[in-house]
Motif scaffolding. Sequence first.
Motif, PDB file in Angstrom:
ATOM      1  N   LEU A  98       0.808  -1.211   0.000  1.00  0.00           N
ATOM      2  CA  LEU A  98       0.000   0.000   0.000  1.00  0.00           C
ATOM      3  C   LEU A  98       0.848   1.271   0.000  1.00  0.00           C
ATOM      4  CD1 LEU A  98      -2.741   1.384   0.115  1.00  0.00           C
ATOM      5  CD2 LEU A  98      -2.770   1.004   2.597  1.00  0.00           C
ATOM      6  N   GLU A  99       1.730   1.406   0.994  1.00  0.00           N
ATOM      7  CA  GLU A  99       2.481   2.662   1.126  1.00  0.00           C
ATOM      8  C   GLU A  99       3.410   2.891  -0.063  1.00  0.00           C
ATOM      9  OE1 GLU A  99       4.190   2.252   5.024  1.00  0.00           O
ATOM     10  OE2 GLU A  99       2.179   1.920   5.863  1.00  0.00           O
ATOM     11  N   ALA A 100       4.040   1.836  -0.570  1.00  0.00           N
ATOM     12  CA  ALA A 100       4.940   1.997  -1.724  1.00  0.00           C
ATOM     13  C   ALA A 100       4.170   2.401  -2.980  1.00  0.00           C
ATOM     14  CB  ALA A 100       5.718   0.706  -1.974  1.00  0.00           C
ATOM     15  N   VAL A 101       2.942   1.896  -3.120  1.00  0.00           N
ATOM     16  CA  VAL A 101       2.108   2.269  -4.274  1.00  0.00           C
ATOM     17  C   VAL A 101       1.671   3.725  -4.149  1.00  0.00           C
ATOM     18  CG1 VAL A 101      -0.026   1.765  -5.532  1.00  0.00           C
ATOM     19  CG2 VAL A 101       1.359  -0.120  -4.647  1.00  0.00           C
ATOM     20  N   ARG A 102       1.285   4.122  -2.937  1.00  0.00           N
ATOM     21  CA  ARG A 102       0.938   5.537  -2.695  1.00  0.00           C
ATOM     22  C   ARG A 102       2.112   6.451  -3.046  1.00  0.00           C
ATOM     23  NH1 ARG A 102      -2.089   4.699   3.083  1.00  0.00           N
ATOM     24  NH2 ARG A 102      -4.241   4.636   2.290  1.00  0.00           N
ATOM     25  N   ARG A 103       3.307   6.034  -2.642  1.00  0.00           N
ATOM     26  CA  ARG A 103       4.506   6.850  -2.890  1.00  0.00           C
ATOM     27  C   ARG A 103       4.778   6.961  -4.396  1.00  0.00           C
ATOM     28  NH1 ARG A 103       7.733   3.904  -0.203  1.00  0.00           N
ATOM     29  NH2 ARG A 103       7.263   4.880   1.779  1.00  0.00           N
ATOM     30  N   LEU A 104       4.688   5.842  -5.082  1.00  0.00           N
ATOM     31  CA  LEU A 104       4.885   5.828  -6.534  1.00  0.00           C
ATOM     32  C   LEU A 104       3.881   6.766  -7.212  1.00  0.00           C
ATOM     33  CD1 LEU A 104       6.436   3.956  -8.810  1.00  0.00           C
ATOM     34  CD2 LEU A 104       4.162   2.979  -9.049  1.00  0.00           C
ATOM     35  N   ASN A 105       2.652   6.717  -6.759  1.00  0.00           N
ATOM     36  CA  ASN A 105       1.594   7.546  -7.338  1.00  0.00           C
ATOM     37  C   ASN A 105       1.862   9.038  -7.084  1.00  0.00           C
ATOM     38  OD1 ASN A 105      -0.849   7.729  -8.774  1.00  0.00           O
ATOM     39  ND2 ASN A 105      -2.014   7.988  -6.886  1.00  0.00           N
ATOM     40  N   ARG A 106       2.408   9.323  -5.916  1.00  0.00           N
ATOM     41  CA  ARG A 106       2.721  10.718  -5.561  1.00  0.00           C
ATOM     42  C   ARG A 106       3.912  11.240  -6.372  1.00  0.00           C
ATOM     43  NH1 ARG A 106       6.228  11.986  -1.722  1.00  0.00           N
ATOM     44  NH2 ARG A 106       6.013  10.004  -0.607  1.00  0.00           N
ATOM     45  N   LEU A 107       4.868  10.376  -6.670  1.00  0.00           N
ATOM     46  CA  LEU A 107       6.086  10.788  -7.355  1.00  0.00           C
ATOM     47  C   LEU A 107       5.907  10.930  -8.867  1.00  0.00           C
ATOM     48  CD1 LEU A 107       8.688   8.542  -5.474  1.00  0.00           C
ATOM     49  CD2 LEU A 107       8.382  11.023  -5.223  1.00  0.00           C
ATOM     50  N   ARG A 108       4.906  10.299  -9.421  1.00  0.00           N
ATOM     51  CA  ARG A 108       4.748  10.340 -10.879  1.00  0.00           C
ATOM     52  C   ARG A 108       4.037  11.615 -11.321  1.00  0.00           C
ATOM     53  NH1 ARG A 108      -0.503   8.525 -13.281  1.00  0.00           N
ATOM     54  NH2 ARG A 108      -1.965   8.361 -11.534  1.00  0.00           N
ATOM     55  N   TYR A 116      -2.038  -1.256 -12.922  1.00  0.00           N
ATOM     56  CA  TYR A 116      -1.823  -1.866 -11.606  1.00  0.00           C
ATOM     57  C   TYR A 116      -2.591  -3.181 -11.465  1.00  0.00           C
ATOM     58  CZ  TYR A 116      -2.098  -2.443  -6.507  1.00  0.00           C
ATOM     59  OH  TYR A 116      -2.033  -2.941  -5.235  1.00  0.00           O
ATOM     60  N   PRO A 117      -1.878  -4.264 -11.115  1.00  0.00           N
ATOM     61  CA  PRO A 117      -2.578  -5.523 -10.894  1.00  0.00           C
ATOM     62  C   PRO A 117      -3.032  -5.639  -9.444  1.00  0.00           C
ATOM     63  CG  PRO A 117      -0.233  -5.887 -10.744  1.00  0.00           C
ATOM     64  CD  PRO A 117      -0.428  -4.411 -10.974  1.00  0.00           C
ATOM     65  N   THR A 118      -4.310  -5.865  -9.275  1.00  0.00           N
ATOM     66  CA  THR A 118      -4.806  -6.196  -7.949  1.00  0.00           C
ATOM     67  C   THR A 118      -5.420  -7.590  -8.043  1.00  0.00           C
ATOM     68  OG1 THR A 118      -6.202  -5.476  -6.127  1.00  0.00           O
ATOM     69  CG2 THR A 118      -6.949  -4.888  -8.338  1.00  0.00           C
ATOM     70  N   ALA A 151      -4.973   0.141  -2.268  1.00  0.00           N
ATOM     71  CA  ALA A 151      -4.048   0.696  -3.265  1.00  0.00           C
ATOM     72  C   ALA A 151      -4.783   0.955  -4.580  1.00  0.00           C
ATOM     73  CB  ALA A 151      -2.877  -0.260  -3.483  1.00  0.00           C
ATOM     74  N   GLU A 152      -5.664   0.046  -4.949  1.00  0.00           N
ATOM     75  CA  GLU A 152      -6.436   0.230  -6.177  1.00  0.00           C
ATOM     76  C   GLU A 152      -7.305   1.485  -6.089  1.00  0.00           C
ATOM     77  OE1 GLU A 152      -9.248  -2.496  -8.962  1.00  0.00           O
ATOM     78  OE2 GLU A 152     -10.025  -2.144  -6.958  1.00  0.00           O
ATOM     79  N   GLN A 153      -7.992   1.655  -4.968  1.00  0.00           N
ATOM     80  CA  GLN A 153      -8.861   2.825  -4.794  1.00  0.00           C
ATOM     81  C   GLN A 153      -8.056   4.127  -4.867  1.00  0.00           C
ATOM     82  OE1 GLN A 153     -10.625   1.590  -1.093  1.00  0.00           O
ATOM     83  NE2 GLN A 153     -12.384   0.633  -2.098  1.00  0.00           N
ATOM     84  N   GLU A 154      -6.874   4.090  -4.266  1.00  0.00           N
ATOM     85  CA  GLU A 154      -5.971   5.249  -4.303  1.00  0.00           C
ATOM     86  C   GLU A 154      -5.619   5.616  -5.745  1.00  0.00           C
ATOM     87  OE1 GLU A 154      -3.167   7.799  -2.014  1.00  0.00           O
ATOM     88  OE2 GLU A 154      -4.511   6.284  -1.165  1.00  0.00           O
ATOM     89  N   LEU A 155      -5.278   4.606  -6.533  1.00  0.00           N
ATOM     90  CA  LEU A 155      -4.866   4.851  -7.916  1.00  0.00           C
ATOM     91  C   LEU A 155      -6.036   5.304  -8.785  1.00  0.00           C
ATOM     92  CD1 LEU A 155      -2.420   1.853  -8.398  1.00  0.00           C
ATOM     93  CD2 LEU A 155      -1.804   4.272  -8.367  1.00  0.00           C
ATOM     94  N   LEU A 156      -7.192   4.678  -8.604  1.00  0.00           N
ATOM     95  CA  LEU A 156      -8.343   5.044  -9.429  1.00  0.00           C
ATOM     96  C   LEU A 156      -8.842   6.455  -9.126  1.00  0.00           C
ATOM     97  CD1 LEU A 156     -10.352   1.687  -9.542  1.00  0.00           C
ATOM     98  CD2 LEU A 156      -9.118   2.787 -11.424  1.00  0.00           C
ATOM     99  N   GLY A 157      -8.437   6.990  -7.961  1.00  0.00           N
ATOM    100  CA  GLY A 157      -8.757   8.385  -7.640  1.00  0.00           C
ATOM    101  C   GLY A 157      -7.796   9.365  -8.285  1.00  0.00           C
TER     102      GLY A 157
END
Length: 312
Positions: A98-108, A116-118, A151-157
Amino acid sequence: MSNRVLVTGGAGYLGAVLCERLLDAGYLVTAIDSLVYQQNSLFHLCYNPRFEFIYGDVRDEHLIQQLVRQADVLIPLAAVVGAPACDRDPSFARSVNLEAVRRLNRLRSPGQLVVYPTTNSGYGTKSGDVFCTEDTPLEPISLYGQTKTQAEQELLGSPNTITLRLATVFGLSPRMRLDLLVNHFVYAATTDGYLVIFEKDFKRNYIHIRDVADCFVHCIENASRLIGRPYNVGLDAANLSKEELALKIKQYVPNFYIHFAAVGSDPDKRNYIVSNQRLREAGFEAKRSLEEGIQELLKGYRLMGRGQFKNA
């Protein structure tokens, strides 16, 4: 063409097959992996000048920031996979899943595509007789399912994302896994000759690992009409109960003894069938059958020494 792809967890079960498929499709591929299983699953790609490997941790913000800058497409595969592995070290699982995906999303940047595969285990313990669509409420019952769903919900937002809710994957990979249901059942049939199955009527959906890799390429190549939505990724002909799966394997291994236990329970309570209609309407359909996968696994297990590739 968005031709530079960063794959985190690139040396894993799916990553090892996906990196090769991306290279075959003409992409420049950078894989990062911490090699926690000491796997050498990417050796066969090192000859290719379009392939780069970085040994590192997906939680290293400075490193990830550098790698993200150089990519057009981001595929975050790095994860602690499966309920038992997550339960062994919950804080590690949360930090990676979760946290690493959030970080990746913030950095891009918003212009970079994320695929993203869930897991479709987010559907939890449905009845097993109503098809789950992408609009079915998510009720993950394990820490694994919860971290992947969050993580999926974070990305889809966020802009420019596609999420793939994978069915239970089967098939051979240079970084093999025996804990996946089809792979495990076939392994038990060939090495032990018997299997005890709890809750034999519990159903789930399956998909071949190479169909999953093909689906990622389809998503990159058709991103403009797929972004912003989740997609179930499974084989329509493979919504099967555990009993049906075991009996299908027995057709190829006749001396496979299967005991259906009336007492006891499976720690993995997943019981649902899945509709892959949305993905089919978006132009992609899985084509490798369960029967082909079983025969592939039987061939592969003849090549493999006993005891190798067990995560435990």
